[in-house]
Motif scaffolding. Structure first.
Motif, PDB file in Angstrom:
ATOM      1  N   ASP A 200      -2.659  42.504 -10.280  1.00  0.00           N
ATOM      2  CA  ASP A 200      -2.214  41.338 -11.047  1.00  0.00           C
ATOM      3  C   ASP A 200      -1.495  41.843 -12.295  1.00  0.00           C
ATOM      4  O   ASP A 200      -2.127  42.214 -13.290  1.00  0.00           O
ATOM      5  N   GLY A 202       0.294  40.294 -14.481  1.00  0.00           N
ATOM      6  CA  GLY A 202       0.078  39.452 -15.656  1.00  0.00           C
ATOM      7  C   GLY A 202      -1.212  39.790 -16.374  1.00  0.00           C
ATOM      8  O   GLY A 202      -1.245  39.889 -17.606  1.00  0.00           O
ATOM      9  N   SER A 203      -2.285  39.988 -15.606  1.00  0.00           N
ATOM     10  CA  SER A 203      -3.570  40.340 -16.206  1.00  0.00           C
ATOM     11  C   SER A 203      -3.509  41.692 -16.897  1.00  0.00           C
ATOM     12  O   SER A 203      -4.080  41.887 -17.978  1.00  0.00           O
ATOM     13  N   GLU A 204      -2.817  42.640 -16.264  1.00  0.00           N
ATOM     14  CA  GLU A 204      -2.695  43.967 -16.865  1.00  0.00           C
ATOM     15  C   GLU A 204      -1.952  43.890 -18.199  1.00  0.00           C
ATOM     16  O   GLU A 204      -2.314  44.555 -19.176  1.00  0.00           O
ATOM     17  N   LEU A 205      -0.907  43.066 -18.254  1.00  0.00           N
ATOM     18  CA  LEU A 205      -0.170  42.898 -19.501  1.00  0.00           C
ATOM     19  C   LEU A 205      -1.043  42.239 -20.567  1.00  0.00           C
ATOM     20  O   LEU A 205      -0.977  42.611 -21.748  1.00  0.00           O
ATOM     21  N   GLN A 206      -1.867  41.285 -20.158  1.00  0.00           N
ATOM     22  CA  GLN A 206      -2.759  40.632 -21.116  1.00  0.00           C
ATOM     23  C   GLN A 206      -3.779  41.619 -21.682  1.00  0.00           C
ATOM     24  O   GLN A 206      -4.106  41.585 -22.867  1.00  0.00           O
ATOM     25  N   ILE A 207      -4.274  42.511 -20.830  1.00  0.00           N
ATOM     26  CA  ILE A 207      -5.219  43.531 -21.292  1.00  0.00           C
ATOM     27  C   ILE A 207      -4.541  44.461 -22.296  1.00  0.00           C
ATOM     28  O   ILE A 207      -5.116  44.813 -23.331  1.00  0.00           O
ATOM     29  N   ALA A 209      -2.006  43.665 -24.182  1.00  0.00           N
ATOM     30  CA  ALA A 209      -1.786  42.888 -25.400  1.00  0.00           C
ATOM     31  C   ALA A 209      -3.055  42.828 -26.240  1.00  0.00           C
ATOM     32  O   ALA A 209      -3.012  42.930 -27.472  1.00  0.00           O
ATOM     33  N   TYR A 210      -4.202  42.687 -25.570  1.00  0.00           N
ATOM     34  CA  TYR A 210      -5.476  42.652 -26.290  1.00  0.00           C
ATOM     35  C   TYR A 210      -5.715  43.957 -27.043  1.00  0.00           C
ATOM     36  O   TYR A 210      -6.052  43.966 -28.232  1.00  0.00           O
ATOM     37  N   ARG A 212      -3.525  46.097 -27.952  1.00  0.00           N
ATOM     38  CA  ARG A 212      -2.529  46.246 -29.016  1.00  0.00           C
ATOM     39  C   ARG A 212      -2.944  45.442 -30.242  1.00  0.00           C
ATOM     40  O   ARG A 212      -2.830  45.924 -31.379  1.00  0.00           O
TER      41      ARG A 212
END
Length: 232
Positions: A200, A202-207, A209-210, A212
């Protein structure tokens, strides 16, 4: 020990260990391409972004191949990891969904270096069926059973829109394919005998972002502490 026995994959490896072994293998592939002959456990751990103790524990599942004071022979360690996680085999891969992501995966150079080869492409869009990508003809899903001649040894990559993923997965399983890599941002309801890995993005990018945001917050906090200390 019999030679075939020594080359047999070890069973019962923890899932997390298998995931890290795949990362180590990627690092070792790069090192071998660069002509690096040996690497220390600390250097390999740093390149794989893991703790050196964790790396040594993971490799202990395969036996000890390191030499004290010298490190690991890159070619030898790469071979042993290859044998134990299956990438030394010749695995056929089919990709279902030949949009932007599917086409990028067809061109992914990491497949062949890890023992995987794309053998067929499928799509439901009449506008692309019959076209070729990197020498592979795009087939309609109705030809799935005819094209996938060895389904038990085949790994299928689902790169379809979300709404089509479950139906595609059902068709793949019905054709005998038991290993799926799912890039669609949805879960799949499949029999327990089917092995599914979900990627996923999108989920990897959200992780990311967190992490960061946490890093920025920690930096700001450290800066405030420094300013406060100077003021005192």
């Amino acid at each position: 020990m019999d030679e075939n026995e020594s080359r047999a994959p070890r069973t019962g490896l923890p899932s997390a260990t298998v995931e890290r072994l795949a990362i180590y293998l990627g690092v070792l592939n790069t090192l071998e391409e660069q002509g690096v002959a040996t690497i220390s456990s600390g250097e390999l751990a740093a390149a794989a972004d893991v703790n050196p103790a964790q790396l040594r524990k993971d490799l202990s599942h395969l036996g000890s191949y390191g030499i004290r004071g010298v490190g690991y022979d890159v070619q030898s360690l790469r071979f042993h990891i290859d044998q134990n996680i299956g990438s030394a085999e010749d695995w056929p891969v089919v990709i279902v969904g030949v949009g932007n992501l599917g086409r990028a995966l067809v061109n992914h150079s990491g497949f062949l270096s890890r023992g995987f080869r794309v053998v067929a492409l499928f799509d439901a869009d009449p506008a692309v069926i019959g076209r070729t990508v990197e020498g592979h003809r795009i087939h309609p899903l109705t030809e799935l059973a005819a094209v996938v001649t060895d389904p038990q040894a085949t790994i299928a990559v689902i790169a379809t829109p979300v709404h089509a993923a479950q139906q595609v997965a059902d068709q793949l399983v019905a054709a005998g394919v038991g290993c799926l890599l799912n890039f669609a941002a949805t879960g799949l309801d499949l029999p327990p005998r089917v092995t599914v890995r979900r990627v996923d993005l999108g989920s990897e990018l959200q992780i990311l972002a967190y992490h960061r945001l946490r890093s920025l917050a920690d930096t700001a906090m450290a800066s405030n502490v420094t300013v406060s200390a100077l003021g005192d």
